[in-house]
Write an enzyme that holds these catalytic residues in place. Structure first.
Site, mmCIF file in Angstrom:
data_model
loop_
_atom_site.group_PDB
_atom_site.id
_atom_site.type_symbol
_atom_site.label_atom_id
_atom_site.label_comp_id
_atom_site.label_asym_id
_atom_site.label_seq_id
_atom_site.Cartn_x
_atom_site.Cartn_y
_atom_site.Cartn_z
ATOM 1 N N THR A 181 1.026 -1.034 0.016
ATOM 2 C CA THR A 181 0.321 0.319 0.129
ATOM 3 C C THR A 181 1.020 1.214 -0.900
ATOM 4 N N GLY A 224 2.938 -2.547 8.415
ATOM 5 C CA GLY A 224 3.326 -2.811 9.503
ATOM 6 C C GLY A 224 4.844 -3.281 9.896
ATOM 7 N N GLU A 271 -6.215 -6.110 4.201
ATOM 8 C CA GLU A 271 -6.126 -7.503 3.584
ATOM 9 C C GLU A 271 -7.567 -7.429 2.172
HETATM 10 C C1 LIG Z 1 7.404 -21.185 10.915
HETATM 11 C C2 LIG Z 1 7.374 -20.561 9.867
HETATM 12 C C3 LIG Z 1 5.856 -20.006 9.698
HETATM 13 C C4 LIG Z 1 5.385 -18.985 8.941
HETATM 14 C C5 LIG Z 1 3.994 -19.416 8.878
HETATM 15 C C6 LIG Z 1 3.353 -18.224 10.784
HETATM 16 C C7 LIG Z 1 1.625 -18.243 9.970
HETATM 17 C C8 LIG Z 1 1.074 -17.277 11.151
HETATM 18 C C9 LIG Z 1 -0.400 -16.844 10.488
HETATM 19 C C10 LIG Z 1 -0.530 -16.639 11.744
HETATM 20 C C11 LIG Z 1 -2.162 -15.848 11.896
HETATM 21 C C12 LIG Z 1 -3.365 -14.908 12.604
HETATM 22 C C13 LIG Z 1 -3.973 -14.093 12.448
HETATM 23 C C14 LIG Z 1 -3.004 -13.295 11.932
HETATM 24 C C15 LIG Z 1 -3.968 -12.129 11.836
HETATM 25 C C16 LIG Z 1 -4.286 -10.819 10.386
HETATM 26 C C17 LIG Z 1 -3.395 -10.194 11.216
HETATM 27 C C18 LIG Z 1 -2.628 -8.761 9.690
HETATM 28 C C19 LIG Z 1 -2.175 -7.766 10.006
HETATM 29 C C20 LIG Z 1 -2.651 -7.225 9.236
HETATM 30 C C21 LIG Z 1 -2.227 -7.210 7.395
HETATM 31 C C22 LIG Z 1 -2.954 -6.485 6.164
HETATM 32 C C23 LIG Z 1 -1.858 -6.390 5.238
HETATM 33 C C24 LIG Z 1 -2.107 -5.870 3.692
HETATM 34 O O1 LIG Z 1 -3.176 -5.042 4.300
HETATM 35 S S1 LIG Z 1 -1.527 -5.885 2.933
HETATM 36 C C25 LIG Z 1 -1.942 -5.044 1.293
HETATM 37 C C26 LIG Z 1 -3.427 -5.644 1.243
HETATM 38 N N1 LIG Z 1 -4.187 -4.752 -0.094
HETATM 39 C C27 LIG Z 1 -5.407 -5.264 -0.926
HETATM 40 O O2 LIG Z 1 -5.525 -6.394 -0.434
HETATM 41 C C28 LIG Z 1 -5.339 -5.200 -1.747
HETATM 42 C C29 LIG Z 1 -6.646 -5.467 -2.985
HETATM 43 N N2 LIG Z 1 -6.537 -5.214 -3.712
HETATM 44 C C30 LIG Z 1 -7.111 -6.225 -4.997
HETATM 45 O O3 LIG Z 1 -7.080 -7.200 -4.450
HETATM 46 C C31 LIG Z 1 -6.584 -6.065 -6.268
HETATM 47 O O4 LIG Z 1 -6.298 -4.470 -6.644
HETATM 48 C C32 LIG Z 1 -8.489 -5.753 -6.913
HETATM 49 C C33 LIG Z 1 -8.633 -7.303 -7.316
HETATM 50 C C34 LIG Z 1 -9.264 -5.183 -5.969
HETATM 51 C C35 LIG Z 1 -8.606 -5.686 -8.472
HETATM 52 O O5 LIG Z 1 -7.161 -5.990 -8.575
HETATM 53 P P1 LIG Z 1 -7.204 -6.128 -10.848
HETATM 54 O O6 LIG Z 1 -7.722 -4.476 -11.496
HETATM 55 O O7 LIG Z 1 -6.377 -5.859 -10.738
HETATM 56 O O8 LIG Z 1 -7.863 -7.676 -10.587
HETATM 57 P P2 LIG Z 1 -9.349 -7.421 -11.227
HETATM 58 O O9 LIG Z 1 -9.290 -6.276 -12.767
HETATM 59 O O10 LIG Z 1 -10.574 -6.513 -10.560
HETATM 60 O O11 LIG Z 1 -9.131 -8.942 -12.025
HETATM 61 C C36 LIG Z 1 -8.225 -9.557 -12.511
HETATM 62 C C37 LIG Z 1 -8.327 -11.120 -12.484
HETATM 63 O O12 LIG Z 1 -7.413 -11.663 -11.394
HETATM 64 C C38 LIG Z 1 -8.592 -12.160 -10.983
HETATM 65 N N3 LIG Z 1 -8.245 -11.880 -9.183
HETATM 66 C C39 LIG Z 1 -7.879 -10.351 -8.071
HETATM 67 N N4 LIG Z 1 -7.038 -10.564 -7.269
HETATM 68 C C40 LIG Z 1 -6.854 -12.165 -7.321
HETATM 69 C C41 LIG Z 1 -6.058 -12.697 -6.336
HETATM 70 N N5 LIG Z 1 -6.268 -11.966 -4.557
HETATM 71 N N6 LIG Z 1 -5.912 -13.706 -6.309
HETATM 72 C C42 LIG Z 1 -6.001 -14.123 -7.279
HETATM 73 N N7 LIG Z 1 -6.575 -13.580 -8.554
HETATM 74 C C43 LIG Z 1 -7.031 -12.846 -8.454
HETATM 75 C C44 LIG Z 1 -9.978 -11.482 -10.897
HETATM 76 O O13 LIG Z 1 -11.042 -12.482 -9.828
HETATM 77 C C45 LIG Z 1 -10.133 -11.639 -12.156
HETATM 78 O O14 LIG Z 1 -10.205 -12.782 -12.484
HETATM 79 P P3 LIG Z 1 -10.898 -12.551 -13.702
HETATM 80 O O15 LIG Z 1 -10.149 -14.377 -14.684
HETATM 81 O O16 LIG Z 1 -9.976 -12.201 -15.117
HETATM 82 O O17 LIG Z 1 -12.287 -12.197 -14.011
HETATM 83 C C1 LIG Z 2 -4.386 -2.029 10.540
HETATM 84 C C2 LIG Z 2 -3.949 -1.987 8.820
HETATM 85 C C3 LIG Z 2 -2.995 -2.447 8.519
HETATM 86 C C4 LIG Z 2 -2.715 -2.949 7.261
HETATM 87 N N1 LIG Z 2 -1.174 -3.311 6.741
HETATM 88 C C5 LIG Z 2 -0.434 -3.505 5.973
HETATM 89 C C6 LIG Z 2 0.177 -3.831 5.543
HETATM 90 O O1 LIG Z 2 1.045 -4.661 6.257
HETATM 91 N N2 LIG Z 2 0.743 -3.364 3.899
HETATM 92 C C7 LIG Z 2 0.410 -3.171 3.392
HETATM 93 O O2 LIG Z 2 0.618 -3.102 1.967
HETATM 94 N N3 LIG Z 2 -1.411 -2.727 3.427
HETATM 95 C C8 LIG Z 2 -1.281 -2.430 4.604
HETATM 96 N N4 LIG Z 2 -2.948 -1.350 5.123
HETATM 97 C C9 LIG Z 2 -3.217 -0.849 4.106
HETATM 98 C C10 LIG Z 2 -4.508 -1.760 3.265
HETATM 99 O O3 LIG Z 2 -4.306 -2.878 2.713
HETATM 100 C C11 LIG Z 2 -5.585 -1.139 3.016
HETATM 101 O O4 LIG Z 2 -6.314 0.440 3.350
HETATM 102 C C12 LIG Z 2 -6.666 -1.522 1.754
HETATM 103 O O5 LIG Z 2 -6.549 -2.042 0.513
HETATM 104 C C13 LIG Z 2 -7.607 -0.729 1.679
HETATM 105 O O6 LIG Z 2 -7.080 0.659 0.349
HETATM 106 P P1 LIG Z 2 -6.916 2.112 0.581
HETATM 107 O O7 LIG Z 2 -6.423 2.546 1.769
HETATM 108 O O8 LIG Z 2 -6.640 2.613 -0.648
HETATM 109 O O9 LIG Z 2 -8.633 2.331 0.341
HETATM 110 P P2 LIG Z 2 -9.452 3.022 -0.928
HETATM 111 O O10 LIG Z 2 -9.528 1.453 -2.137
HETATM 112 O O11 LIG Z 2 -9.105 4.054 -1.138
HETATM 113 O O12 LIG Z 2 -10.873 3.306 -0.256
HETATM 114 C C14 LIG Z 2 -11.294 3.658 -0.138
HETATM 115 C C15 LIG Z 2 -12.706 3.823 -0.259
HETATM 116 O O13 LIG Z 2 -12.998 4.018 -1.588
HETATM 117 C C16 LIG Z 2 -14.428 2.550 -2.765
HETATM 118 N N5 LIG Z 2 -13.359 2.206 -3.678
HETATM 119 C C17 LIG Z 2 -11.678 1.996 -3.808
HETATM 120 N N6 LIG Z 2 -12.010 0.800 -5.295
HETATM 121 C C18 LIG Z 2 -13.146 0.781 -5.405
HETATM 122 C C19 LIG Z 2 -13.760 0.312 -6.800
HETATM 123 N N7 LIG Z 2 -12.829 -0.366 -7.858
HETATM 124 N N8 LIG Z 2 -14.756 -0.220 -6.572
HETATM 125 C C20 LIG Z 2 -16.348 0.612 -5.194
HETATM 126 N N9 LIG Z 2 -15.126 1.242 -4.426
HETATM 127 C C21 LIG Z 2 -14.572 1.207 -4.284
HETATM 128 C C22 LIG Z 2 -14.133 1.460 -1.476
HETATM 129 O O14 LIG Z 2 -14.953 0.821 -1.527
HETATM 130 C C23 LIG Z 2 -13.486 2.953 0.285
HETATM 131 O O15 LIG Z 2 -14.778 2.968 0.025
HETATM 132 C C24 LIG Z 2 -3.423 -1.779 6.413
HETATM 133 C C25 LIG Z 2 -4.345 -0.974 6.481
HETATM 134 C C26 LIG Z 2 -4.629 -1.204 8.499
HETATM 135 C C27 LIG Z 2 -6.318 -0.683 8.129
#
Ligand SMILES: CCCCCCCCCCCCCCCCCCCCCCCC(=O)SCCNC(=O)CCNC(=O)[C@H](O)C(C)(C)COP(=O)(O)OP(=O)(O)OC[C@H]1O[C@@H](n2cnc3c(N)ncnc32)[C@H](O)[C@@H]1OP(=O)(O)O
Ligand SMILES: Cc1cc2nc3c(=O)[nH]c(=O)nc-3n(C[C@H](O)[C@H](O)[C@H](O)COP(=O)(O)OP(=O)(O)OC[C@H]3O[C@@H](n4cnc5c(N)ncnc54)[C@H](O)[C@@H]3O)c2cc1C
Length: 634
Positions: free
Chosen positions: A150, A189, A407
Site C-alpha cells: 500500500t 506494519g 487485506e
Molecule cells: C515458521 C514460519 C511459519 C510462517 C507461517 C506462520 C503463520 C502465522 C499465521 C498467523 C495467523 C494469525 C492471525 C493473523 C491475524 C491477521 C493479521 C493481519 C495483519 C494486517 C495485514 C494487512 C496487510 C495488508 O493490508 S496488505 C495489502 C492488502 N491489499 C489488498 O488486498 C489490495 C486489494 N486489491 C486487490 O486485491 C486488487 O487490486 C483487486 C482485486 C481489487 C483488483 O485487482 P485487479 O484490478 O488487478 O483485478 P481485476 O481486474 O479486478 O481482476 C483481474 C483478475 O484477477 C483475479 N484476481 C484479482 N485478485 C486476485 C487474487 N488475490 N487472487 C487470485 N485472483 C485474483 C480476478 O478474479 C480477475 O480474474 P478474471 O478471471 O479476470 O475475472
Molecule cells: C490496520 C491496517 C493494517 C494494514 N497493514 C498493511 C500492511 O501491512 N501492508 C500493506 O501493504 N497495507 C496495509 N494496510 C493497508 C490496506 O491494505 C489498505 O488500506 C486497504 O487495502 C484499502 O485500500 P485504501 O486504503 O487505498 O482504500 P481505498 O481503496 O482508497 O478505499 C476508499 C473507498 O474507495 C472505495 N473503492 C475503492 N476502489 C473501489 C472500486 N473499484 N469499486 C468501488 N469502490 C471502491 C472503497 O470501497 C472505499 O469505500 C493496512 C491497513 C490497515 C487499516
C-alpha cells in the site's frame, strides 16, 4: 487453608445442571482433544511467565513506551518459541492473532507481519534459490521483514501502484524508486521502526515496458545499526525480484498473473479465523456480564432481574453467540480449501485459484463486517461499563474493524466476489459456486420453514440475486452502456448477490458440519438450536432478498419470527455454559466484565485504581489551571 475461590452466585447457578459436555464443544472448536491439550499447555507456558505481564496497564503508557514494551515482550516470546511445548508453527499461529497473542501483546505484535505476510510471501512466490537464501534467515530472525504494498495514493488498485522497479540489463539490477509523494509506501506494519527488510510490491519495467506489479525483496535498514540505508526515502536500492520472471534480461510471463496476489489470499483466509476469535471474546464478556448484572424491574415488586432475562438482551447476544460457531466452521472449510488449492498450485494446477479467491474474499468480507457489528452490539449490551477501556471492547472492536479494511477493503472484495459469480453463472463453468449456482432448487417455489427448507431459501436467494444483477448488466448493455459503466451502475445488486452467496456458504457449512460431525446428542441439540436460530436471524434481517427470490409470504415470516423467539428462550439457559465451552482464559479476555468468577464490581474498582490520576487526591494541574480559573471571577 485453601483460599475459597469466589464465584458469583448467579454465574454459579447458570453453570449448574449443564445438559451437555462443555469439553466436547471445546475439543470441536480446537480441532480435537489433543489440540485442546496442546493449546492449554502452550497457554500455561506463555501466561505463567512473569516477564510477559504488564507492570502498568498499556493505556497509561506513551506511544513510544507502548512500542518499546510490546517489542520487549515480542522478542521475549520469540526466545520462548524454541522451547514451546506446541512446536513452532502452532505456537506462531497462536501468538500472532487475537487469542493468546493479544493476551500478551495488547497493543499489537511488532513482529506479526514478519510471520503473517513476509515469510508466506517468500514461501509462496520466491524461487527455490531465493527461498534457500532468505527463508532460513527469516526463520532464524536474522532479519525482520514486512509486506510493503500500500502507498499513500493507492491501497486497493494494485495496477495503480506507483513504486517502480526498473530492470537495468547492463548491471542486471533493479532500480526501485518512489516517483511521487503518493508513491510512498504507507501502512505496512513494522515498516516504521521494526523491519529491516520488506517485500515491496512495485511496477516492473523492463525494456521500457511495464509488466505489472511484482514482489521485490528490499533491504531497508543496516543489519547492525538499524539505520535506514542511504537513499531509503527515494529508494535507490539494490532490490531482488522475488519471482523468477527475468531470465537473462528477458521478461518471462508467469503462468498466472495473479500469483503475485497469493499472499493476500492467505491472509484473507486466516483473518476469518482471527475475527471469529475476537467475536468469541466479545460474546463471552457480554454474556457473563449480562448474567451478573441485575438491573430494573421485570416483574413488579420482584428483585431486579439478570439483564440476560430480558428478551431484548437475548436478541442482542444469542445471534452473535451462534455466529461464533457458524464462522468457525466456515473458516475451517475455507482453510481446507486453501490447503487443497495451494497444493494444486504448487503442482502447477491453478484451477481452484478463482474459487479460492472468490471464497476467501467473500468470507473475509462477511466475517469481518458481521463480527464488527456484533462486537459493537456486545459492547452496547454492557451499558456504561462496556464503554470503559478496561472492558477490552474498544480494543477488540478496533481489531475487527481494521479487518474490514486491510487485506482488501470489504466493498472491493464484494465486487471481486460478484465478478467471480457473474462469470461462473454465465459460463455455467466449474468451481465451488457450481454447487450453489447450478445446483439450484428445481420445482415449485413453495416455502417450508424446516431447517432444510430455510437452506433452500438461502440457495434461491444466492442464485436469484446473481440473476437479478446479471439482468441489470444486460439491461445496461442493451442501452448501449460500456461494460465498465454497466458494472458500476449495477454495483448495489452485485454486492447484494455477493453477500447472499457468502451467507449461503456459511449456512451450508454450519448445517453440513452438524450432519457430518460425530456429536453427542446433547451437544447436537444445543448446536442445532444455535444453527436454526442463526439462519432464521439472518433471514429475518435480510427478508427483502428472500421476498425477491422466492415465494416467501408474510405468514411464513410471522411463523419464522415465532420460531426465532422460541429459540431465544430455549438457548438462554445454556448461554453461560456455551461461552464457558470456548475455554477462554481471563488473561485472554482481559476484561473485568468477562472474568470467569463474575467478580465484576471488585475488578472494575481495582482497574480504576490503577489509573495514574487515582494515585493522588489532587492532581498537580489543579494548582496550575483550575485554581486560577476559580479565582478569576470571569
Ligand atoms: C515458521 C514460519 C511459519 C510462517 C507461517 C506462520 C503463520 C502465522 C499465521 C498467523 C495467523 C494469525 C492471525 C493473523 C491475524 C491477521 C493479521 C493481519 C495483519 C494486517 C495485514 C494487512 C496487510 C495488508 O493490508 S496488505 C495489502 C492488502 N491489499 C489488498 O488486498 C489490495 C486489494 N486489491 C486487490 O486485491 C486488487 O487490486 C483487486 C482485486 C481489487 C483488483 O485487482 P485487479 O484490478 O488487478 O483485478 P481485476 O481486474 O479486478 O481482476 C483481474 C483478475 O484477477 C483475479 N484476481 C484479482 N485478485 C486476485 C487474487 N488475490 N487472487 C487470485 N485472483 C485474483 C480476478 O478474479 C480477475 O480474474 P478474471 O478471471 O479476470 O475475472
Ligand atoms: C490496520 C491496517 C493494517 C494494514 N497493514 C498493511 C500492511 O501491512 N501492508 C500493506 O501493504 N497495507 C496495509 N494496510 C493497508 C490496506 O491494505 C489498505 O488500506 C486497504 O487495502 C484499502 O485500500 P485504501 O486504503 O487505498 O482504500 P481505498 O481503496 O482508497 O478505499 C476508499 C473507498 O474507495 C472505495 N473503492 C475503492 N476502489 C473501489 C472500486 N473499484 N469499486 C468501488 N469502490 C471502491 C472503497 O470501497 C472505499 O469505500 C493496512 C491497513 C490497515 C487499516
Amino acid at each position: 487453608m485453601s483460599k475459597e475461590i469466589y464465584e458469583n452466585p448467579d454465574l454459579k447457578k447458570e453453570r449448574q445442571n449443564c445438559p451437555f459436555n462443555k469439553e466436547e464443544i471445546t475439543h470441536l472448536l480446537d480441532g480435537g482433544k489433543e489440540k485442546t491439550i496442546e493449546r492449554k499447555q502452550l497457554e500455561n507456558y506463555i501466561l505463567s511467565d512473569e516477564q510477559l505481564k504488564d507492570a502498568v496497564p498499556m493505556e497509561y503508557l506513551s506511544h513510544a513506551d507502548k512500542y518499546a514494551e510490546e517489542l520487549r515482550k515480542a522478542c521475549l516470546l520469540m526466545h520462548k518459541l524454541a522451547d514451546s511445548p506446541a512446536g513452532q508453527v502452532p505456537t506462531l499461529r497462536a501468538l500472532m492473532g487475537a487469542g493468546l497473542g493479544s493476551a500478551v501483546l495488547k497493543e499489537g505484535n511488532p513482529l506479526a507481519l514478519h510471520y503473517v505476510m513476509f515469510i508466506p510471501a517468500l514461501m509462496g512466490q520466491g524461487t527455490i534459490d531465493q527461498q534457500a537464501k532468505w527463508l532460513e534467515k527469516a526463520y532464524n530472525l536474522n532479519m525482520i521483514g514486512t509486506y510493503a504494498q500500500t502507498e499513500l495514493g493507492h491501497g486497493t488498485f494494485l495496477r495503480g501502484l506507483e513504486t517502480r522497479a526498473t530492470y537495468d540489463p547492463k548491471t542486471q539490477e533493479f532500480i526501485l524508486e518512489s516517483p511521487s509523494l503518493t508513491a510512498y509506501k504507507w501502512w505496512p506494519g513494522s515498516l516504521g521502526k521494526t523491519a529491516n527488510y520488506a517485500v515491496v510490491m512495485a511496477q516492473l519495467y523492463t525494456k521500457g515496458k511495464c509488466e505489472g506489479t511484482h514482489p521485490f525483496m528490499v533491504q531497508l535498514r543496516d543489519e547492525e545499526t538499524h539505520e535506514p540505508l542511504p537513499g531509503i526515502v527515494n529508494m535507490w536500492l539494490n532490490p531482488v525480484c522475488i519471482s523468477s520472471y527475468i531470465h537473462y534480461g528477458t521478461y518471462v510471463k508467469p503462468t498466472n498473473s495473479k500469483l503475485s496476489y497469493a499472499t493476500m489470499v492467505f491472509v484473507r483466509v486466516v483473518v476469518c479465523q482471527d475475527v471469529t476469535t475476537n467475536l468469541r471474546k466479545a460474546v463471552t464478556i457480554a454474556t457473563r456480564y449480562s448474567c451478573v448484572r441485575r438491573q430494573s424491574e421485570l416483574k413488579p415488586g420482584d428483585r431486579e432481574p439478570q439483564v440476560m432475562d430480558y428478551q431484548a438482551q437475548q436478541n442482542k447476544l444469542l445471534p452473535p453467540l451462534a455466529a461464533t460457531f457458524a464462522f468457525q466452521l466456515a473458516a475451517d472449510h475455507l482453510w481446507n480449501l486453501y490447503h487443497t488449492a495451494n497444493n494444486n498450485i504448487e503442482q502447477g494446477d491453478l484451477e481452484l485459484l478463482p474459487d479460492l479467491h472468490g471464497l476467501s474474499c467473500a468470507l473475509k468480507a462477511l466475517c469481518s463486517s458481521e463480527a464488527a457489528n456484533f462486537v459493537e452490539v456486545c459492547r452496547q449490551s454492557c451499558g456504561g461499563h462496556g464503554y470503559m477501556s478496561c472492558s477490552n471492547f474498544p480494543r477488540i472492536y478496533g481489531q475487527v474493524t481494521a479487518a474490514e479494511t486491510y487485506e482488501g477493503e470489504n466493498t472491493v472484495l464484494w465486487l471481486q466476489v460478484a465478478r467471480y459469480l457473474v462469470k461462473t453463472r454465465k459460463e455455467q463453468s466449474g468451481g465451488l459456486s457450481v454447487k450453489y449456482l447450478i445446483g439450484e432448487e428445481k420445482g415449485p417455489k413453495t416455502v417450508d420453514t424446516t431447517l432444510e427448507g430455510i437452506v433452500k431459501l438461502y440457495r434461491r436467494a444466492a442464485v436469484g440475486l446473481v440473476d437479478v444483477a446479471i439482468a441489470e448488466l444486460d439491461k445496461s448493455g442493451r442501452k448501449g452502456e460500456a461494460p465498465h459503466d454497466a458494472w458500476n451502475h449495477a454495483a448495489v445488486y452485485l454486492i447484494k448477490a455477493a453477500q447472499a452467496h457468502a451467507r449461503l456458504f456459511v449456512v451450508e457449512s454450519f448445517v453440513d458440519s452438524l450432519k457430518e460431525g460425530k456429536l453427542s446428542a446433547p451437544v447436537r441439540t444445543v448446536l442445532s438450536q444455535l444453527c436454526e436460530l442463526f439462519i432464521i436471524y439472518w433471514l429475518l434481517e435480510r427478508s427483502g432478498d428472500f421476498f425477491l427470490c422466492s415465494n416467501l409470504t408474510k405468514q411464513d415470516l410471522l411463523l419464522l419470527n415465532s420460531k426465532y423467539v422460541e429459540l431465544l428462550a430455549a438457548i438462554r439457559p445454556q448461554a453461560v455454559n456455551l461461552v464457558d465451552s470456548f475455554d477462554l482464559r481471563d488473561e485472554v479476555l482481559n476484561s473485568p466484565l468477562g472474568c470467569w468468577d463474575g467478580n465484576v464490581y471488585q475488578r472494575l474498582f481495582d482497574e480504576a485504581a490503577k489509573s495514574p490520576l487515582n494515585q493522588s487526591n489532587v492532581h498537580e494541574s489543579f494548582h496550575k489551571y483550575l485554581k486560577p480559573l476559580l479565582k478569576s471571577n470571569l
